[in-house]
Every structure is written in structure tokens, then in C-alpha cells.
Design a protein around this motif. Structure first.
Motif, PDB file in Angstrom:
ATOM      1  N   LEU A 144      48.009  54.317  83.271  1.00 47.35           N
ATOM      2  CA  LEU A 144      47.999  53.835  81.886  1.00 47.35           C
ATOM      3  C   LEU A 144      47.574  54.924  80.887  1.00 47.35           C
ATOM      4  N   ASP A 145      46.993  56.014  81.372  1.00 50.45           N
ATOM      5  CA  ASP A 145      46.554  57.075  80.454  1.00 50.45           C
ATOM      6  C   ASP A 145      46.799  58.463  81.044  1.00 50.45           C
ATOM      7  N   PRO A 146      48.089  58.844  81.146  1.00 53.39           N
ATOM      8  CA  PRO A 146      48.406  60.140  81.737  1.00 53.39           C
ATOM      9  C   PRO A 146      47.818  61.319  80.968  1.00 53.39           C
ATOM     10  N   LYS A 150      45.644  64.222  82.541  1.00 52.35           N
ATOM     11  CA  LYS A 150      46.063  65.621  82.393  1.00 52.35           C
ATOM     12  C   LYS A 150      44.890  66.526  82.005  1.00 52.35           C
ATOM     13  N   PHE A 151      43.972  65.967  81.209  1.00 54.99           N
ATOM     14  CA  PHE A 151      42.815  66.762  80.794  1.00 54.99           C
ATOM     15  C   PHE A 151      41.679  66.743  81.819  1.00 54.99           C
ATOM     16  N   GLY A 152      41.944  66.183  82.986  1.00 51.28           N
ATOM     17  CA  GLY A 152      40.920  66.190  84.041  1.00 51.28           C
ATOM     18  C   GLY A 152      40.084  64.930  84.109  1.00 51.28           C
ATOM     19  N   ASP A 178      36.155  58.809  83.714  1.00 50.55           N
ATOM     20  CA  ASP A 178      35.764  60.079  83.105  1.00 50.55           C
ATOM     21  C   ASP A 178      36.582  60.234  81.825  1.00 50.55           C
ATOM     22  N   CYS A 179      35.882  60.228  80.673  1.00 50.76           N
ATOM     23  CA  CYS A 179      36.587  60.199  79.380  1.00 50.76           C
ATOM     24  C   CYS A 179      36.730  61.575  78.741  1.00 50.76           C
ATOM     25  N   ARG A 180      36.290  62.625  79.447  1.00 58.80           N
ATOM     26  CA  ARG A 180      36.415  63.996  78.926  1.00 58.80           C
ATOM     27  C   ARG A 180      35.941  64.096  77.467  1.00 58.80           C
ATOM     28  N   ASP A 181      36.824  64.423  76.534  1.00 60.23           N
ATOM     29  CA  ASP A 181      36.386  64.661  75.158  1.00 60.23           C
ATOM     30  C   ASP A 181      36.506  63.437  74.252  1.00 60.23           C
ATOM     31  N   ALA A 182      36.811  62.279  74.855  1.00 57.13           N
ATOM     32  CA  ALA A 182      36.901  61.056  74.045  1.00 57.13           C
ATOM     33  C   ALA A 182      35.644  60.225  74.259  1.00 57.13           C
ATOM     34  N   MET A 183      35.259  59.435  73.229  1.00 56.20           N
ATOM     35  CA  MET A 183      34.192  58.462  73.428  1.00 56.20           C
ATOM     36  C   MET A 183      34.650  57.483  74.506  1.00 56.20           C
ATOM     37  N   GLY A 184      35.903  57.054  74.395  1.00 56.36           N
ATOM     38  CA  GLY A 184      36.540  56.392  75.522  1.00 56.36           C
ATOM     39  C   GLY A 184      36.706  54.890  75.474  1.00 56.36           C
ATOM     40  N   ALA A 185      36.218  54.249  74.402  1.00 58.21           N
ATOM     41  CA  ALA A 185      36.283  52.780  74.384  1.00 58.21           C
ATOM     42  C   ALA A 185      37.729  52.274  74.478  1.00 58.21           C
ATOM     43  N   ASN A 186      38.605  52.857  73.671  1.00 57.84           N
ATOM     44  CA  ASN A 186      40.004  52.405  73.723  1.00 57.84           C
ATOM     45  C   ASN A 186      40.620  52.705  75.081  1.00 57.84           C
ATOM     46  N   ALA A 187      40.343  53.906  75.572  1.00 57.69           N
ATOM     47  CA  ALA A 187      40.916  54.324  76.857  1.00 57.69           C
ATOM     48  C   ALA A 187      40.461  53.386  77.978  1.00 57.69           C
ATOM     49  N   VAL A 188      39.162  53.114  78.019  1.00 57.15           N
ATOM     50  CA  VAL A 188      38.596  52.278  79.083  1.00 57.15           C
ATOM     51  C   VAL A 188      39.064  50.822  78.937  1.00 57.15           C
ATOM     52  N   SER A 213      31.200  49.068  78.660  1.00 55.19           N
ATOM     53  CA  SER A 213      29.759  48.828  78.497  1.00 55.19           C
ATOM     54  C   SER A 213      29.160  49.962  77.685  1.00 55.19           C
ATOM     55  N   ASN A 214      28.330  49.591  76.704  1.00 50.77           N
ATOM     56  CA  ASN A 214      27.659  50.632  75.921  1.00 50.77           C
ATOM     57  C   ASN A 214      26.384  51.146  76.595  1.00 50.77           C
ATOM     58  N   LEU A 215      26.011  50.520  77.710  1.00 51.00           N
ATOM     59  CA  LEU A 215      24.912  51.106  78.496  1.00 51.00           C
ATOM     60  C   LEU A 215      25.548  52.193  79.370  1.00 51.00           C
ATOM     61  N   ASN A 275      31.712  59.732  64.808  1.00 50.31           N
ATOM     62  CA  ASN A 275      31.569  58.951  66.036  1.00 50.31           C
ATOM     63  C   ASN A 275      30.946  57.588  65.740  1.00 50.31           C
ATOM     64  N   ASP A 276      30.877  56.762  66.783  1.00 50.84           N
ATOM     65  CA  ASP A 276      30.452  55.373  66.647  1.00 50.84           C
ATOM     66  C   ASP A 276      28.923  55.287  66.768  1.00 50.84           C
ATOM     67  N   THR A 277      28.260  55.107  65.622  1.00 48.96           N
ATOM     68  CA  THR A 277      26.788  55.092  65.613  1.00 48.96           C
ATOM     69  C   THR A 277      26.236  53.900  66.402  1.00 48.96           C
ATOM     70  N   THR A 320      35.022  64.235  70.712  1.00 45.06           N
ATOM     71  CA  THR A 320      35.478  65.211  69.715  1.00 45.06           C
ATOM     72  C   THR A 320      36.943  64.944  69.378  1.00 45.06           C
ATOM     73  N   ILE A 321      37.535  64.015  70.116  1.00 41.52           N
ATOM     74  CA  ILE A 321      38.881  63.535  69.768  1.00 41.52           C
ATOM     75  C   ILE A 321      38.816  62.009  69.802  1.00 41.52           C
ATOM     76  N   GLY A 322      39.838  61.368  69.244  1.00 39.70           N
ATOM     77  CA  GLY A 322      39.892  59.912  69.306  1.00 39.70           C
ATOM     78  C   GLY A 322      39.034  59.253  68.246  1.00 39.70           C
ATOM     79  N   GLY A 323      39.226  57.947  68.075  1.00 40.58           N
ATOM     80  CA  GLY A 323      38.494  57.195  67.053  1.00 40.58           C
ATOM     81  C   GLY A 323      38.657  57.857  65.699  1.00 40.58           C
ATOM     82  N   ALA A 324      37.558  57.888  64.929  1.00 38.16           N
ATOM     83  CA  ALA A 324      37.625  58.482  63.589  1.00 38.16           C
ATOM     84  C   ALA A 324      37.370  59.987  63.608  1.00 38.16           C
TER      85      ALA A 324
HETATM   86  P1  NAD Z   1      41.270  57.030  71.319  1.00 40.24           P
HETATM   87  O1  NAD Z   1      41.968  55.990  72.115  1.00 40.24           O
HETATM   88  O2  NAD Z   1      41.630  57.188  69.881  1.00 40.24           O
HETATM   89  O3  NAD Z   1      41.432  58.448  72.035  1.00 40.24           O
HETATM   90  C1  NAD Z   1      41.283  58.643  73.397  1.00 40.24           C
HETATM   91  C2  NAD Z   1      42.585  59.125  74.026  1.00 40.24           C
HETATM   92  O4  NAD Z   1      42.889  60.441  73.595  1.00 40.24           O
HETATM   93  C3  NAD Z   1      42.502  59.208  75.517  1.00 40.24           C
HETATM   94  O5  NAD Z   1      42.742  57.953  76.081  1.00 40.24           O
HETATM   95  C4  NAD Z   1      43.556  60.253  75.862  1.00 40.24           C
HETATM   96  O6  NAD Z   1      44.808  59.630  76.053  1.00 40.24           O
HETATM   97  C5  NAD Z   1      43.671  61.104  74.598  1.00 40.24           C
HETATM   98  N1  NAD Z   1      43.148  62.496  74.768  1.00 40.24           N
HETATM   99  C6  NAD Z   1      43.734  63.625  74.296  1.00 40.24           C
HETATM  100  N2  NAD Z   1      43.005  64.706  74.586  1.00 40.24           N
HETATM  101  C7  NAD Z   1      41.927  64.309  75.259  1.00 40.24           C
HETATM  102  C8  NAD Z   1      40.779  64.977  75.804  1.00 40.24           C
HETATM  103  N3  NAD Z   1      40.617  66.301  75.736  1.00 40.24           N
HETATM  104  N4  NAD Z   1      39.826  64.225  76.379  1.00 40.24           N
HETATM  105  C9  NAD Z   1      39.952  62.883  76.449  1.00 40.24           C
HETATM  106  N5  NAD Z   1      41.009  62.193  75.954  1.00 40.24           N
HETATM  107  C10 NAD Z   1      41.997  62.895  75.365  1.00 40.24           C
HETATM  108  O7  NAD Z   1      39.696  56.824  71.300  1.00 40.24           O
HETATM  109  P2  NAD Z   1      38.617  56.375  72.360  1.00 40.24           P
HETATM  110  O8  NAD Z   1      37.649  57.487  72.475  1.00 40.24           O
HETATM  111  O9  NAD Z   1      39.217  55.830  73.600  1.00 40.24           O
HETATM  112  O10 NAD Z   1      37.911  55.148  71.581  1.00 40.24           O
HETATM  113  C11 NAD Z   1      36.949  55.370  70.594  1.00 40.24           C
HETATM  114  C12 NAD Z   1      37.005  54.300  69.534  1.00 40.24           C
HETATM  115  O11 NAD Z   1      36.820  53.003  70.107  1.00 40.24           O
HETATM  116  C13 NAD Z   1      35.895  54.456  68.541  1.00 40.24           C
HETATM  117  O12 NAD Z   1      36.447  54.405  67.232  1.00 40.24           O
HETATM  118  C14 NAD Z   1      34.994  53.226  68.773  1.00 40.24           C
HETATM  119  O13 NAD Z   1      34.356  52.841  67.584  1.00 40.24           O
HETATM  120  C15 NAD Z   1      35.979  52.217  69.270  1.00 40.24           C
HETATM  121  N6  NAD Z   1      35.480  51.066  70.046  1.00 40.24           N
HETATM  122  C16 NAD Z   1      34.211  50.986  70.558  1.00 40.24           C
HETATM  123  C17 NAD Z   1      33.808  49.898  71.322  1.00 40.24           C
HETATM  124  C18 NAD Z   1      32.426  49.884  71.910  1.00 40.24           C
HETATM  125  O14 NAD Z   1      31.714  50.871  71.846  1.00 40.24           O
HETATM  126  N7  NAD Z   1      31.964  48.775  72.504  1.00 40.24           N
HETATM  127  C19 NAD Z   1      34.714  48.880  71.588  1.00 40.24           C
HETATM  128  C20 NAD Z   1      36.018  48.973  71.084  1.00 40.24           C
HETATM  129  C21 NAD Z   1      36.399  50.071  70.324  1.00 40.24           C
END
Ligand code: NAD
Length: 422
Positions: A144-146, A150-152, A178-188, A213-215, A275-277, A320-324
């Protein structure tokens, strides 16, 4: 680019001079400068970020100086409405520098996605059945998230818990991603939603919640520093800080304020980078209660030389990528000022900042009290809030501090006195 975050006299410059100074160091373009001068509010960006936008709410963006982390200098952008936070962080970082600055490490940036399964007849048996299908489930999640893969990054492991509740024993699946450089909520969230039907088939139960989970206790950051005893003010101050820490460690009423002080720094950086405070705050406070009582996120000890050594450990789900972070141009500029390359590096700065902020607050509390420094800065706000402008702000603030009466009513009285108005 190598920068030196030690900038003596930075606080005494005008806003423009400071902006130019940082600009020279990190290479601002004309657009970067415009963005900071508030001439260009990115209206379309703001309008896309949330719903029902009617305007924007400007907050000051400051830069904390003196930070050295893992032998590298950083200028730390902070967005915060509270006076003295940026100054306190810079001050503590200056003290930490004497003994080499901060040293920080992180775990892999692994987030937990939860899947709640209800109506399972034999929860423990079902849990094992899920684990038997682990490889297939991980593969499906990763498909679901190639890009993340790709970024490891990607789904790396799966755990299953059976937890009692007031309704029934629930099966709860944890997908470790492992969300690498994303906070990861959308990805997860996408991944846990994507494998939910498989979990239903395997268990015969009904999946309800599928959410991150935020924990984030698999995504920890740790930072440490040695604070020179003489620079802190001597042995008595070191002992005072240790006693203040012991208080926080022993009492949740104190620990809440102790940790709030840590978040003064961390949240300001989280906000500055888009980022998400709330995610970071939730993770920090839940982690502070992980032993069944609410405690301190930092520790302090005295070493053989009599110096104070401090540590911090907490979850840090930053991107450092994703979200706002990518969408907001000023958040991008904050990352440029910081010069961080990865989310892991950003987390290390955040933890060091939290430790610095905490040390500064404890030092102030254990010596002159927090109000002196705080109120000095706050006095200017009070003077402005009663209608003082220009040089009168400083004149009224100075008088209030001298007379130890930093209050609205006194500011009004002084304004009348100095302007001759009634
Ligand atoms: P996102 O979906 O915008 O970006 C993540 C995606 O970027 C990854 O899935 C990947 O496909 C791609 N990507 C490209 N280069 C990458 C790299 N080097 N490392 C990792 N991914 C890379 O954002 P997100 O980080 O999945 O979600 C963050 C947003 O979700 C925030 O705005 C947050 O407020 C929101 N959110 C938070 C919660 C919560 O904390 N409970 C719940 C829902 C949404």
C-alpha cells in the motif's frame, strides 16, 4: 554548510538585522526573506490546510542560538507566544556547550498502528493465528505504500495483544511501521485500514478501530548533556536543581509543570516545522506515565567533578516530509534554518531543546525564581497592552520592574503619568 550557532549580541539586534544574520548563515533567497517579513501570507496554503479559514494568526518565529548537538551546530527555529522561552533555551545551550554540547541518539522511527478486533470467541487462539500470517499481512501493508518502502521504511513487524476491557476481552493488533522521514499517521492509518478485512477473516471477529497510536514508544529519542557547575552558578545551584528534579520525580503535580517546561521548547520547534504538536504532546505525557505513575521525562545527577549531568528520553514522531511540513512554506524555511537532513536528526534537536529548556527552568526556579526573568520580558507585553507605543513601552516596563510592580493597573498609571493624559 557549517554554521556556528554561537552569535554573541544576537538578542540586541533588530528583527531585520537578525533576519539578515540568519539569512547570511543559511543562505536566504529574496522569497525566504519576504516570507518572514509577513508581506506574503500564503493564503491559498492556509485555505487548503484546514476548513472554514477566515484569516491567519501570526505568532513570533524566533531562533535559539548556541545549540551544539552531536558535534554539529544548529540554529533552532521556535514558534511560541510565551516570553523568555527562546532566551532560556539559548542560555542553557550556551552552558551545555562548555562541556561539548548535547549528545543524542534515536531508535528507528517506528510507529504503531492499532487494529481493534471485537467478538472473537477464542482471543488467545486467534492471536496466534494472526501471528502465523504475519509475513503475508506485512507484505499486503507494504504494497500500500511503495514509496515508503523505497526509502527503507514500511511495515516491519506485527504484534498481537489480548486486553481485558469493561465490555469483553479484545484482540488488539499492533502493526509496527518504520516511517523514515514522515510523522506517519496517514501512512500507518492507510496500512491498518488495508489489512483490517484480512484480520477479520483470520479471527472471525469484527474490526472496529484502525488508527495510529500516539504513544510512540518504539520511536524514542534520547539526549544528554553535562552542565558546568560554575557556569550554572556553583555547587549550591547544582544541588538546588537536583532537589527540584527530585520533587518532580516524586510528585505528579510538580511533574506536570516540569514536563510542561520541557514541552515549551519541543512544541515550539514542532510548530515551527509544521509538525503535529498534539501528537508530540500526547506521546510525551503518555510516556511520562508509562510506569503507572506520572513522572519526569528528564533525569539529573551530579558527576565526580560536581557538574550536573542531565538526560531526556521521550517519543518523537516528527516528520520532515508529509503533513504540513512540506505544504507550509514557513515550515520549509524552518527546516532550512535548522539544516536537518532527516526526521531522526530533527528528533535529536527536539530532545536536546527539551532538555535545555528544562534545565533553564529548573535553574531559574532553584535560584531567583521564575518570575524575575519572565516578568522582565512580560513587562513589555503589559506596557503594550495598556496602549503604550514606541519608546514608552520600554520606559514603562523598566519602571514596573524597578518598582517590582509588574501589573496592568500600574502600567496604566505610569502611562497616564508619562503622557500626561487622563
Ligand atoms: P503524508 O501521508 O502526507 O506523507 C507520508 C508519505 O510520504 C509516506 O507514506 C510515503 O509514501 C511518502 N514519502 C516520501 N518520501 C518519504 C521519506 N523519505 N520518508 C517517509 N515517507 C516518505 O503524512 P504522514 O506523515 O503519513 O501523516 C502526517 C499527518 O497526519 C499529520 O498532518 C498529522 O497531523 C496527521 N494525522 C495525525 C493523527 C494522529 O497523530 N493521531 C491522525 C491522523 C492524521
Amino acid at each position: 554548510m557549517t554554521i556556528n550557532s554561537r552569535i554573541p549580541g544576537f538578542k540586541d539586534l533588530t528583527v531585520e538585522e537578525r533576519r539578515n544574520k540568519i539569512g547570511e548563515m543559511v543562505g536566504f533567497t529574496e522569497d525566504d526573506k519576504k516570507l518572514l517579513s509577513l508581506e506574503t501570507v500564503p493564503r491559498d496554503v492556509l485555505n487548503r490546510m484546514i476548513e472554514n479559514v477566515i484569516g491567519y494568526f501570526p505568532s513570533p518565529l524566533g531562533v535559539a542560538t548556541n545549540f551544539k548537538i552531536n558535534e554539529k551546530d544548529y540554529l533552532v527555529p521556535m514558534v511560541v507566544e510565551e516570553a523568555s522561552v527562546v532566551a532560556a533555551a539559548s542560555n542553557a545551550a550556551r552552558i551545555a556547550r562548555i562541556k561539548g554540547g548535547f549528545y543524542a541518539t534515536t531508535t528507528d522511527p517506528v510507529m504503531i498502528g492499532q487494529i481493534q478486533v471485537l467478538n472473537v470467541d477464542t482471543p488467545f487462539f486467534a492471536a496466534q493465528k494472526i501471528l502465523s500470517e504475519k509475513e503475508r499481512l506485512l507484505k499486503k501493508a507494504n504494497d500500500l505504500d511503495p514509496v515508503l518502502v523505497k526509502f527503507g521504511g514500511g511495515a516491519k513487524d506485527l504484534e498481537v495483544r489480548v486486553i481485558p476491557s469493561i465490555l469483553e476481552e479484545m484482540v488488539v493488533v499492533h502493526l509496527l511501521v518504520d516511517c523514515r522521514d514522515a510523522m506517519g499517521a496517514n501512512a500507518v492509518n492507510t496500512m491498518v485500514e488495508g489489512i483490517a478485512s484480512d484480520i477479520e477473516e483470520i479471527t472471525g471477529g469484527k474490526v472496529l478501530l484502525r488508527i495510529i497510536s500516539n504513544l510512540a514508544d518504539r520511536r524514542l529519542v534520547r539526549a544528554r548533556a553535562v552542565f558546568d557547575k560554575d557556569a550554572l552558578g556553583g555547587e549550591e545551584v547544582v544541588d538546588g536543581i537536583l532537589a527540584a528534579y527530585a520533587f518532580a520525580d516524586a510528585d505528579p503535580y510538580r511533574a506536570a509543570t516540569h514536563n510542561k517546561g520541557i514541552m515549551n521548547g519541543i512544541t515550539s520547534l514542532v510548530l515551527a516545522t509544521g509538525n503535529d504538536t498534539r501528537a508530540i504532546e500526547a506521546g510525551a505525557h503518555a510516556y511520562a506515565a508509562r510506569f503507572g505513575y506520572y513522572g519526569s521525562l528528564t533525569t539529573y545527577e551530579k558527576n565526580k567533578d560536581g557538574d550536573l549531568v542531565g538526560t531526556i528520553e521521550l517519543p518523537m514522531a516528527l516528520g520532515t516530509i508529509g503533513g504540513a511540513t512540506r505544504a507550509h512554506p514557513t515550515a520549509q524555511l524552518s527546516l532550512k534554518i535548522l539544516g536537518v537532513k532527516t526526521a531522526v536528526e530533527l528528533a535529536q534537536v527536539a530532545a536536546s531543546l527539551g532538555l535545555a529548556q528544562n534545565l533553564a527552568a529548573l535553574r531559574a526556579l532553584a535560584t531567583e525564581g521564575i518570575q524575575k526573568g519572565h516578568m522582565k520580558l512580560h513587562a513589555r507585553n503589559i506596557a503594550a497592552s495598556v496602549g503604550a507605543t514606541g519608546e514608552l513601552i520600554d520606559k514603562i516596563a523598566k519602571k514596573m520592574v524597578e518598582d517590582k510592580k509588574i501589573r496592568m493597573d500600574y502600567a496604566e498609571e505610569l502611562l497616564k503619568k508619562f503622557t500626561g493624559r487622563n
